[in-house]
Design a protein around this motif. Structure first.
Motif, PDB file in Angstrom:
ATOM      1  N   ILE A 334     -60.381  -4.434  22.354  1.00  0.00           N
ATOM      2  CA  ILE A 334     -61.147  -4.288  23.544  1.00  0.00           C
ATOM      3  C   ILE A 334     -62.087  -5.204  23.955  1.00  0.00           C
ATOM      4  CG2 ILE A 334     -62.972  -2.189  25.011  1.00  0.00           C
ATOM      5  CD1 ILE A 334     -60.335  -0.831  23.840  1.00  0.00           C
ATOM      6  N   ARG A 339     -61.422  -3.055  30.343  1.00  0.00           N
ATOM      7  CA  ARG A 339     -60.623  -1.643  29.184  1.00  0.00           C
ATOM      8  C   ARG A 339     -60.981  -0.717  28.368  1.00  0.00           C
ATOM      9  NH1 ARG A 339     -55.896  -3.595  26.452  1.00  0.00           N
ATOM     10  NH2 ARG A 339     -55.426  -4.020  24.362  1.00  0.00           N
ATOM     11  N   TYR A 343     -60.219   3.373  27.441  1.00  0.00           N
ATOM     12  CA  TYR A 343     -59.742   3.689  25.661  1.00  0.00           C
ATOM     13  C   TYR A 343     -61.430   4.538  25.733  1.00  0.00           C
ATOM     14  CZ  TYR A 343     -60.772   3.918  21.294  1.00  0.00           C
ATOM     15  OH  TYR A 343     -61.865   3.999  19.530  1.00  0.00           O
ATOM     16  N   LYS A 347     -60.593   8.474  24.567  1.00  0.00           N
ATOM     17  CA  LYS A 347     -61.546   9.023  22.812  1.00  0.00           C
ATOM     18  C   LYS A 347     -62.480   9.685  23.086  1.00  0.00           C
ATOM     19  CE  LYS A 347     -64.674   6.637  19.839  1.00  0.00           C
ATOM     20  NZ  LYS A 347     -65.816   5.755  19.276  1.00  0.00           N
ATOM     21  N   LEU A 358     -53.178   6.375  19.480  1.00  0.00           N
ATOM     22  CA  LEU A 358     -52.573   4.894  19.432  1.00  0.00           C
ATOM     23  C   LEU A 358     -51.359   4.469  18.762  1.00  0.00           C
ATOM     24  CD1 LEU A 358     -56.075   3.405  19.825  1.00  0.00           C
ATOM     25  CD2 LEU A 358     -54.323   3.254  21.541  1.00  0.00           C
ATOM     26  N   PHE A 368     -52.102  -0.028  26.929  1.00  0.00           N
ATOM     27  CA  PHE A 368     -52.726  -1.094  25.817  1.00  0.00           C
ATOM     28  C   PHE A 368     -51.903  -2.292  25.572  1.00  0.00           C
ATOM     29  CE2 PHE A 368     -55.477   3.100  25.524  1.00  0.00           C
ATOM     30  CZ  PHE A 368     -56.780   1.832  25.774  1.00  0.00           C
TER      31      PHE A 368
END
Length: 416
Positions: A334, A339, A343, A347, A358, A368
């Motif tokens: 990250i 980004r 994320y 999460k 992931l 990603f």
């Protein structure tokens, strides 16, 4: 028979996760073994799917307690495993049940249903099935979000659902993107200063709603074409700067992170991009980064100082403290505010299951820049020693490719 107890639903969840854990590990690691193991795996999968079907049946139960327990079970299962094959065949039934809970359930049930729907879109991989579901449920999610008398937790979950489901389902469709941006904007903009420059005093619970809406909005801002993005930067950066004085620590932090993200997006468009009155913004950020106000909780002060030091360093020097996320033999870095927002959004909804997704969910791996899921034998997994430098270079290259693709889409996409 319907009407399962909450305790039995908890046992059901545990069994589902246990079965899918062993099945997933077997599927991802190719090992030679007797045919009986393949039979056992198939039997376990069938048993698990039967239990998932039971959870779905419980979503239609007359008892609100039973429906809530079923929603909890499904959320845990959706978080912990990739269930694309199963859900492709049951998506319409699940969606209809979730819509019923959103329309007729109490506040807690509405919040749980919105969360499960978000995870359903993630499970379906952002393709036509997810887009179809988003278009179907967007009206009821919008209705709850706009209803000032609705349960505040339900409204927050609907804000997050609108943001993340739009992000994964309709990224290329300008109309849905603009509608979702405008809706979320109408929620958090009520926290903006009035004509006299004074911040309104929020009612209890509203800062949490403003935070959820702002974070969902900033996620969608990463998809905007250049013309729309320029408009958003000019309109919102000055007003967001004023909101750094909000009385709610979590909203202040969300505002600071959003400002950093918008600046990063601005610099993507123009390397010379600067915030209007940068000096004033940096002074405000320095104050928040060194805040010693004893009236604030100690943990709040520590969290705030850490975040705003990062924001300040980025605004002044484009510095960002990189975070490494490990899963299996792979890692994701990250390395920027864009980004980080992407994320954090996944999460927040997937919780501890984000690493599993992931590793195995093609949607997250595409986002990603990870490529297809790795299929490794046990010896390779045990002996894999990819250097940190190699992983770092791979992640940087993959994300640069995605950034270039995103910029090309911005250039080609019709102005919205």
């Amino acid at each position: 028979m319907k009407g399962e107890s909450a305790a039995s639903d908890d046992e059901l969840t545990s069994e589902i996760l246990s079965h899918y854990s062993s099945a997933s590990e077997t599927a991802s690691v190719l090992e030679e073994g007797p045919g009986s193991e393949q039979v056992d795996e198939q039997t376990a999968r069938e048993e698990t799917e039967d239990k998932l079907k039971q959870c779905i049946d419980n979503l239609m139960d007359k008892s609100a307690k039973t429906r809530l327990a079923a929603l909890k079970s499904l959320r845990q299962a959706f978080s912990s495993r990739v269930l694309y094959d199963f859900l492709t065949g049951h998506r319409l039934t699940v969606r209809d049940c979730l819509e019923r809970s959103l329309k007729k359930g109490g506040g807690e049930e509405q919040a749980a249903a919105a969360n499960v729907f978000t995870m359903l879109c993630i499970q379906l991989g952002g393709g036509d099935e997810a887009e179809e579901g988003f278009k179907s449920l967007r009206p009821v999610l919008t209705s709850i979000l706009n209803d000032s008398s609705a349960n505040i937790a339900a409204r927050q979950s609907c804000a997050r659902a609108l943001g993340l489901c739009c992000y994964v389902s309709t990224a290329e469709e300008g109309e849905d993107l603009v509608k979702s941006l405008a809706l979320l904007e109408s929620v958090f903009s009520s926290s903006y200063p009035n004509r006299e420059g004074t911040l309104p005093t929020p009612k209890p619970g509203l800062p949490g709603l403003h935070t959820a809406a702002l974070q969902a909005w900033s996620l969608l801002a990463t998809l905007c074409p250049t013309s729309k993005l320029t408009e958003l930067l000019e309109l919102h950066l000055p007003k967001l700067q004023a909101c750094l004085q909000s009385s709610d620590v979590n909203y202040r932090i969300a505002v600071g992170e959003t400002i950093a993200l918008l600046v990063e997006l601005g610099r993507d468009i123009d390397e010379e991009f600067e915030v209007e009155d940068t000096e004033s913004l940096c002074e405000c950020l320095k104050s928040l980064a060194t805040d010693g106000n004893k009236h604030r909780a100690k943990n709040d002060r520590r969290k705030q100082r850490s975040i705003f030091r990062e924001v300040l360093h980025y605004i002044e020097n484009e510095d960002f403290t990189e975070e490494k996320i490990r899963f299996g033999v792979e890692s994701v870095y990250i390395d920027g505010w864009i980004r980080k927002r992407i994320y954090d959004a996944f999460k927040e909804i997937l919780e501890s299951g984000v690493r599993h997704h992931l590793q195995y969910n093609q949607l997250l791996r595409d986002i990603f820049g990870l490529g297809p899921p790795l299929i490794l034998d046990a010896a390779t997994i045990k002996g894999s020693k990819i250097s940190r430098a190699e992983k770092h270079l791979f992640n940087i290259a993959a994300f640069k490719v995605r950034t270039k693709q995103r910029n090309k889409v911005r250039d080609k996409r019709a102005d919205v």
